[in-house]
Design a protein around this motif. Structure first.
Motif, PDB file in Angstrom:
ATOM      1  N   ILE A 111      -0.513  -1.191  -6.895  1.00  0.00           N
ATOM      2  CA  ILE A 111      -1.951  -2.009  -6.769  1.00  0.00           C
ATOM      3  C   ILE A 111      -2.709  -1.464  -7.795  1.00  0.00           C
ATOM      4  O   ILE A 111      -2.381  -0.789  -8.900  1.00  0.00           O
ATOM      5  N   THR A 112      -3.774  -2.242  -8.025  1.00  0.00           N
ATOM      6  CA  THR A 112      -4.738  -1.957  -9.185  1.00  0.00           C
ATOM      7  C   THR A 112      -6.014  -1.662  -8.552  1.00  0.00           C
ATOM      8  O   THR A 112      -6.521  -2.290  -7.713  1.00  0.00           O
ATOM      9  N   LEU A 113      -6.594  -0.418  -9.086  1.00  0.00           N
ATOM     10  CA  LEU A 113      -7.818   0.003  -8.737  1.00  0.00           C
ATOM     11  C   LEU A 113      -8.957   0.032  -9.819  1.00  0.00           C
ATOM     12  O   LEU A 113      -8.445  -0.021 -11.128  1.00  0.00           O
ATOM     13  N   ALA A 114     -10.047   0.078  -9.649  1.00  0.00           N
ATOM     14  CA  ALA A 114     -11.256   0.141 -10.635  1.00  0.00           C
ATOM     15  C   ALA A 114     -11.488   1.649 -10.551  1.00  0.00           C
ATOM     16  O   ALA A 114     -11.821   2.395  -9.513  1.00  0.00           O
ATOM     17  N   ASP A 115     -11.661   2.230 -11.860  1.00  0.00           N
ATOM     18  CA  ASP A 115     -12.032   3.688 -12.021  1.00  0.00           C
ATOM     19  C   ASP A 115     -13.681   3.500 -12.146  1.00  0.00           C
ATOM     20  O   ASP A 115     -14.454   2.421 -11.660  1.00  0.00           O
ATOM     21  N   ASN A 130      -1.759   1.677 -10.290  1.00  0.00           N
ATOM     22  CA  ASN A 130      -1.604   2.582  -9.290  1.00  0.00           C
ATOM     23  C   ASN A 130      -0.513   2.039  -8.750  1.00  0.00           C
ATOM     24  O   ASN A 130      -0.355   0.917  -8.165  1.00  0.00           O
ATOM     25  N   SER A 131       0.264   2.944  -7.663  1.00  0.00           N
ATOM     26  CA  SER A 131       1.197   2.623  -6.790  1.00  0.00           C
ATOM     27  C   SER A 131       1.364   3.799  -5.875  1.00  0.00           C
ATOM     28  O   SER A 131       0.964   4.876  -5.963  1.00  0.00           O
ATOM     29  N   HIS A 132       1.620   3.246  -4.655  1.00  0.00           N
ATOM     30  CA  HIS A 132       1.954   4.172  -3.302  1.00  0.00           C
ATOM     31  C   HIS A 132       2.936   3.259  -2.580  1.00  0.00           C
ATOM     32  O   HIS A 132       3.323   2.324  -2.545  1.00  0.00           O
TER      33      HIS A 132
END
Length: 434
Positions: A390-394, A402-404
């Protein structure tokens, strides 16, 4: 006693201040009705006696214990434990722990709604004979008995039918040294370094599906409910790496090096089955909002498979069973629901037919190509852990990869090596058999 009353009021104020979500120390109870008005209370003071009301909650018992200790320290008085009693309302599963924690181990009383339950033979009218006289039969019926001490000889003497079941005692049970009972416990540890498979199965599921008016036992919504419960089981028990399901049958596979409940078979089976059953009841309304759930029950068994190859053979066998079972059921229920045949007529019609003949029946009579049915029916359901990127915004708005891990449910061919090659991490880096 005024000091004790002030302390209780302080604890209640802490509870009321924390109702916003931070948790409380002591609850208040409403007494009365809307017509005559209600009052709230937590305790009653009578000269040198006090009655305290609380839930069967460890934190509340702990708060009460602290209050009593503070009262003793401030007043110089002592709480008389010998004359104190913990009285239960309803069933309290952790009473021994709470009573021991507070110091009231010997004196535990009951109000209506609690006690012990056992089966007793009672005489009931079951029918009338030709003269109209009632015919009586002995029936076993569950009854609730309220008693102060079921470990004493008096309780057993007052209930001879129960005493007959368990044989007599030569002395009071609470005077017997109970250590010897542990020698009767049987340790059944599953073989180490093997795949543990817990297979659950619906009890009398055909009857269950009729009572709940399923279109057929492998009703689509029922399958979706099963799959939702399986996802919950995998999320609850991390040692389960995947599960494969057919209709009301699901197999859960624990990793080889699992030490879940020290690999005790009875504990692993009971925990898996009970959690699945509870999820089935909790999620029922999500899939059948207009139907009332009556009696879901599942049984379970355990098997150990020493190698990856044998485990894959087991799963292949289950998927072959899925195909055979679904093909028959599809023909059977089409004959019943569409052609108006009785169940016995449909059974006779399909008796001795082969797979090719069933496919021809579906095409000629119902214009159904079996191979075009939904994969969930033909191939079953396969639930497993899969890594998702997945792609998150800081905080600065920049994208961060990121990955889960998440539980995925697929309906695919697990007999051929393609699936295992594409998901080699499930069983470890192994070479699937050809």
């Amino acid at each position: 006693m005024e000091a004790l009353g002030r302390m209780m009021e302080a604890v209640v104020l802490v509870f009321l201040c924390r109702l916003g979500g931070l948790g409380g120390l002591f609850p208040v109870f409403s007494v009365g009705n809307t017509n005559n008005g209600t009052i709230t209370l937590t305790h009653l003071l009578f000269a040198n006696d006090t009655v305290v009301f609380c839930d069967a909650d460890h934190d509340q018992i702990q708060a009460l214990r602290v209050v009593l200790l503070c009262f003793e320290a401030v007043s110089g008085l002592k709480v008389n434990m010998d004359k104190s009693e913990m009285v239960l309302v309803g069933e309290v599963w952790n009473i021994n722990f709470l009573a021991n924690f507070l110091g009231y181990w010997k004196k535990v009383g009951w109000l209506v709604g609690s006690g012990c339950i056992y089966q007793k033979e009672v005489e009931e009218n079951v029918k009338c004979n030709e003269n109209g006289a009632p015919v009586k039969r002995l029936r076993r019926k569950a009854i609730i008995v309220h008693a102060e001490n079921i470990a004493g000889r008096r309780f057993w003497n007052e209930h001879p039918s129960l005493l007959k079941e368990v044989v007599g005692f030569t002395e009071d049970v609470d005077k017997i040294k109970l250590e010897y009972v542990r020698f009767f416990q049987f340790e059944n540890k599953l073989m180490p370094s093997t795949w543990i498979v817990i297979r659950i199965d619906g009890c009398h599921f055909h009857r269950f599906s009729e009572v709940h008016q399923f279109e057929k036992p492998n009703d689509k919504q029922a399958l979706n409910l099963m799959n939702s419960c399986v996802v919950a089981v995998l999320q609850e028990i991390p040692d389960i790496i995947f599960g494969y399901g057919v209709s009301d049958d699901y197999s859960f596979v624990f990793k080889k090096d699992s030490h879940f409940y020290q690999r005790q078979a009875s504990e692993i089976v009971s925990v898996t089955v009970s959690f699945f059953s509870s999820m089935y009841a909790m999620k029922w309304k999500e899939f059948f909002p207009l139907k009332e759930l009556k009696y879901p029950s599942f049984d379970g068994r355990d098997v150990c498979y020493p190698s990856d190859e044998i485990l894959q053979d087991y799963l292949a066998w289950r998927q072959v069973f899925c195909h055979i079972n679904n093909q028959y059921n599809t023909c059977f229920w089409m004959l019943v629901n569409k052609k108006g045949k009785s169940k016995s007529e449909a059974q006779d019609y399909l008796k001795g037919t082969q797979a090719r003949e069933k496919n021809e029946l579906l095409i000629k009579e119902f214009y159904i190509d079996y191979n075009e049915l939904e994969p969930m029916f033909r191939q079953g359901s396969f639930a497993f852990w899969e890594k998702e990127d997945i792609t998150l915004a800081d905080e600065n708005g920049a994208s961060v990869a990121n990955s889960h891990n998440k539980v995925t449910v697929e309906h695919c061919d697990i007999i051929k090596p393609n699936f295992w090659e594409a998901h080699s991490s499930i069983l470890g880096e192994i070479v699937p058999k050809l």
